[in-house]
Write a protein that holds these residues in place. Structure first.
Motif, PDB file in Angstrom:
ATOM      1  N   GLY A 220     -12.490  20.661   3.939  1.00  0.00           N
ATOM      2  CA  GLY A 220     -11.119  20.361   3.576  1.00  0.00           C
ATOM      3  C   GLY A 220     -10.806  18.902   3.845  1.00  0.00           C
ATOM      4  O   GLY A 220     -11.520  18.196   4.566  1.00  0.00           O
ATOM      5  N   GLU A 221      -9.731  18.453   3.249  1.00  0.00           N
ATOM      6  CA  GLU A 221      -9.296  17.072   3.410  1.00  0.00           C
ATOM      7  C   GLU A 221      -8.980  16.790   4.869  1.00  0.00           C
ATOM      8  O   GLU A 221      -8.329  17.573   5.541  1.00  0.00           O
ATOM      9  CB  GLU A 221      -8.040  16.842   2.549  1.00  0.00           C
ATOM     10  N   SER A 222      -9.472  15.677   5.390  1.00  0.00           N
ATOM     11  CA  SER A 222      -9.240  15.178   6.747  1.00  0.00           C
ATOM     12  C   SER A 222      -9.887  16.019   7.834  1.00  0.00           C
ATOM     13  O   SER A 222      -9.698  15.771   9.015  1.00  0.00           O
ATOM     14  CB  SER A 222      -7.720  15.054   7.026  1.00  0.00           C
TER      15      SER A 222
ATOM     16  N   LYS B  77     -18.147  19.636   4.620  1.00  0.00           N
ATOM     17  CA  LYS B  77     -16.739  19.243   4.704  1.00  0.00           C
ATOM     18  C   LYS B  77     -15.916  20.361   4.089  1.00  0.00           C
ATOM     19  O   LYS B  77     -16.068  20.694   2.922  1.00  0.00           O
ATOM     20  CB  LYS B  77     -16.501  17.933   3.959  1.00  0.00           C
TER      21      LYS B  77
ATOM     22  N   ASP C 259      -7.327  23.018   3.924  1.00  0.00           N
ATOM     23  CA  ASP C 259      -6.298  22.158   3.338  1.00  0.00           C
ATOM     24  C   ASP C 259      -4.917  22.790   3.388  1.00  0.00           C
ATOM     25  O   ASP C 259      -3.905  22.087   3.312  1.00  0.00           O
ATOM     26  CB  ASP C 259      -6.660  21.829   1.885  1.00  0.00           C
ATOM     27  N   ASP C 260      -4.851  24.113   3.499  1.00  0.00           N
ATOM     28  CA  ASP C 260      -3.550  24.801   3.520  1.00  0.00           C
ATOM     29  C   ASP C 260      -2.762  24.500   4.786  1.00  0.00           C
ATOM     30  O   ASP C 260      -1.536  24.666   4.813  1.00  0.00           O
ATOM     31  CB  ASP C 260      -3.737  26.324   3.408  1.00  0.00           C
TER      32      ASP C 260
ATOM     33  N   ASN D 123       5.741  16.554   3.663  1.00  0.00           N
ATOM     34  CA  ASN D 123       5.013  17.820   3.672  1.00  0.00           C
ATOM     35  C   ASN D 123       5.602  18.718   4.752  1.00  0.00           C
ATOM     36  O   ASN D 123       5.552  18.372   5.938  1.00  0.00           O
ATOM     37  CB  ASN D 123       3.520  17.582   3.942  1.00  0.00           C
TER      38      ASN D 123
ATOM     39  N   LYS E 233       3.152  20.993   0.396  1.00  0.00           N
ATOM     40  CA  LYS E 233       2.932  19.564   0.182  1.00  0.00           C
ATOM     41  C   LYS E 233       3.955  18.992  -0.805  1.00  0.00           C
ATOM     42  O   LYS E 233       4.334  19.633  -1.781  1.00  0.00           O
ATOM     43  CB  LYS E 233       1.512  19.335  -0.370  1.00  0.00           C
TER      44      LYS E 233
ATOM     45  N   LYS F 132      -3.216  21.522   6.660  1.00  0.00           N
ATOM     46  CA  LYS F 132      -3.352  20.105   7.002  1.00  0.00           C
ATOM     47  C   LYS F 132      -2.239  19.275   6.387  1.00  0.00           C
ATOM     48  O   LYS F 132      -1.691  19.624   5.345  1.00  0.00           O
ATOM     49  CB  LYS F 132      -4.707  19.573   6.507  1.00  0.00           C
ATOM     50  N   GLY F 133      -1.921  18.165   7.052  1.00  0.00           N
ATOM     51  CA  GLY F 133      -1.045  17.160   6.461  1.00  0.00           C
ATOM     52  C   GLY F 133       0.437  17.350   6.681  1.00  0.00           C
ATOM     53  O   GLY F 133       1.248  16.634   6.092  1.00  0.00           O
TER      54      GLY F 133
END
Length: 447
Positions: free
Chosen positions: A18-20, A16, A354-355, A307, A325, A357-358
């Motif tokens: 990064g998040e999501s 995994k 993660d940079d 975000n 974020k 995402k979101g």
């Protein structure tokens, strides 16, 4: 007494990153079967969205088997290789701690055949070719007999593939003869994809043969293909409407010019226009939360976090969208730090999963390229995207108590593309005007 060396083999799984993040694309194996490696050596390069990641070896050992090919999309947690760890003495305790997945995937079957010296290229081509027009049955009978299960494991047939085989037994059950007949046919459903029923009322592009001309052929790189897919998907998904306003940034430009050196000396951070724009957008979203949404069927998801994504050019010329974020909870200094850090990572091709995402709302600064204004395409699954044009000096009529006058002002066009399924003209126009108001009346005590 000398202890005999033993070898422990374990699965090397897609980590995994990064998040999501749920899957990655293998873009390059740096080792081959039989190669030895040390702990920390990079074994494979994996792409997640537009970010490339180097995956290191968890220990020293040797590559026993590679299970997934280059350009293959693999879910997180899936075994992509098998590694041998040379250990001295009893390895029973180590084996207990290793999770060995069952070899029931097509990728393992292909790699297993290669390792045993069998040529699979021709057979794979035949399967892929026959799979294109294969009508996939829907085997609703979920009962798999021990004999069928044993054959499936031996032939490396997954349960998903078994469900595509038509059963001739009672109530559609699979029989041994069904499996062997399917294997004789070359496993036509191995790579087949379900075909959605044709909607006679759906719009379809007309088949028009265009003369595309001749010239040098330049193949799209992987990132450009992904960008193309995302843009086409967005235009087909969201009915785009674009609204425009212009903002007088004279006071903001003069303030930044007077304070940017002091800001950098005091905080060690460059003060560009981007943090100021992000701050204004975050404030406007707090006032118009229905801009900060996405669509899920007939439901609207109102995001709690704000975000802000900022479209950034990579050295290759492709664009990527790193994300600041919780921009609504940060000071101008904190936003400036994030912007500078993310921009530096983008220039160095060092952005992590993660940079990017979101993001819940995106800004595209087309003024960086000298454009007066732009009509940006929505960054799915968001509901709107802002484009900021070049800040340009223009003669403007200014209303003063003593009368009108013509002055040189620093003007900028702002354009907002929004998804007309969920954002109407009133909301989109009001939100855009509020961003301009915040830029024109920004807080000056922020150094």
């Amino acid at each position: 007494m000398k202890t005999k060396d033993k070898t422990t083999t374990t699965d090397f799984k897609m980590p995994k990153m990064g998040e999501s993040i749920t899957e990655g694309t293998i873009i390059n194996w740096l080792v081959a079967v039989g190669d030895e490696f040390e702990e920390g050596d990079v074994l494979v390069e994996v792409a997640t969205d537009k970010v490339d990641n180097e995956i290191p070896a968890p220990f020293s050992g040797r590559v026993a088997e590679i299970l997934c090919d280059t350009n293959e999309v693999v879910e997180v947690g899936t075994s992509i290789a098998r590694l041998e760890l040379a250990e001295v003495g009893n390895t029973d305790e180590i084996k207990k701690q290793l999770v060995i997945s069952s070899p029931n995937t097509s990728a393992k079957a292909n790699k297993g055949n290669k390792a045993s010296g069998k040529s699979t290229t021709k057979k794979t081509e035949q399967k892929s070719s026959s799979s294109k027009n294969y009508s996939i049955p829907s085997n609703q009978n979920t009962f798999i007999s021990p004999l069928v299960n044993q054959i499936a494991r031996k032939e490396h047939i997954s349960y998903e593939e078994l469900a595509r085989i038509k059963g001739t037994g009672k109530d559609g059950r699979l029989r041994k003869s069904d499996i062997y007949q399917y294997l004789e046919e070359g496993r036509p459903a191995q790579f087949a994809q379900p075909v959605a029923p044709i909607d006679e009322e759906a719009f379809r592009l007309p088949k028009i043969k265009l003369d595309k001309g001749t010239g040098e052929i330049v193949a799209m790189d992987r990132m450009r293909q992904m960008i193309a897919d995302h843009m086409v998907y967005s235009k087909h998904t969201s009915p785009h409407v674009t609204a425009y306003v212009e903002a007088d940034l004279t006071d903001l430009v003069n303030w930044r010019t007077a304070n940017k050196q002091e800001f950098q000396e005091k905080h060690g951070e460059r003060l560009t226009f981007t943090p100021l724009i992000i701050q204004a957008v975050a404030k406007a979203i707090q006032e118009f939360p229905m801009i900060n949404v996405s669509v899920d069927g007939t439901n609207i998801i109102v995001k709690k976090e704000i975000n802000i994504g900022m479209a950034t050019a990579l050295p290759s010329g492709n664009l990527i969208v790193p994300v600041v974020k919780n921009a609504d909870q940060k000071s101008l200094l904190q936003i400036a730090k994030d912007v500078n850090q993310l921009s530096a990572k983008a220039r160095e091709n060092n952005l992590g999963g993660d940079d990017i995402k979101g993001s819940t709302f995106t800004i595209s600064n087309v003024g960086t390229f000298g454009s007066l204004m732009g009509t940006p395409i929505i960054n799915q699954p968001e509901a709107a995207i802002l484009a900021t044009g070049i800040i340009k000096k223009r003669a403007e009529v200014m209303e003063r108590p003593e009368g009108d006058s013509i002055e040189i002002r620093q003007m900028m066009y702002l354009s907002l593309s929004f998804d007309h399924r969920i954002v109407d003209g009133y909301l989109g126009g009001s939100f855009l005007r509020r961003i301009a108001d915040h830029l024109e009346n920004f807080e000056q005590e922020q150094v």
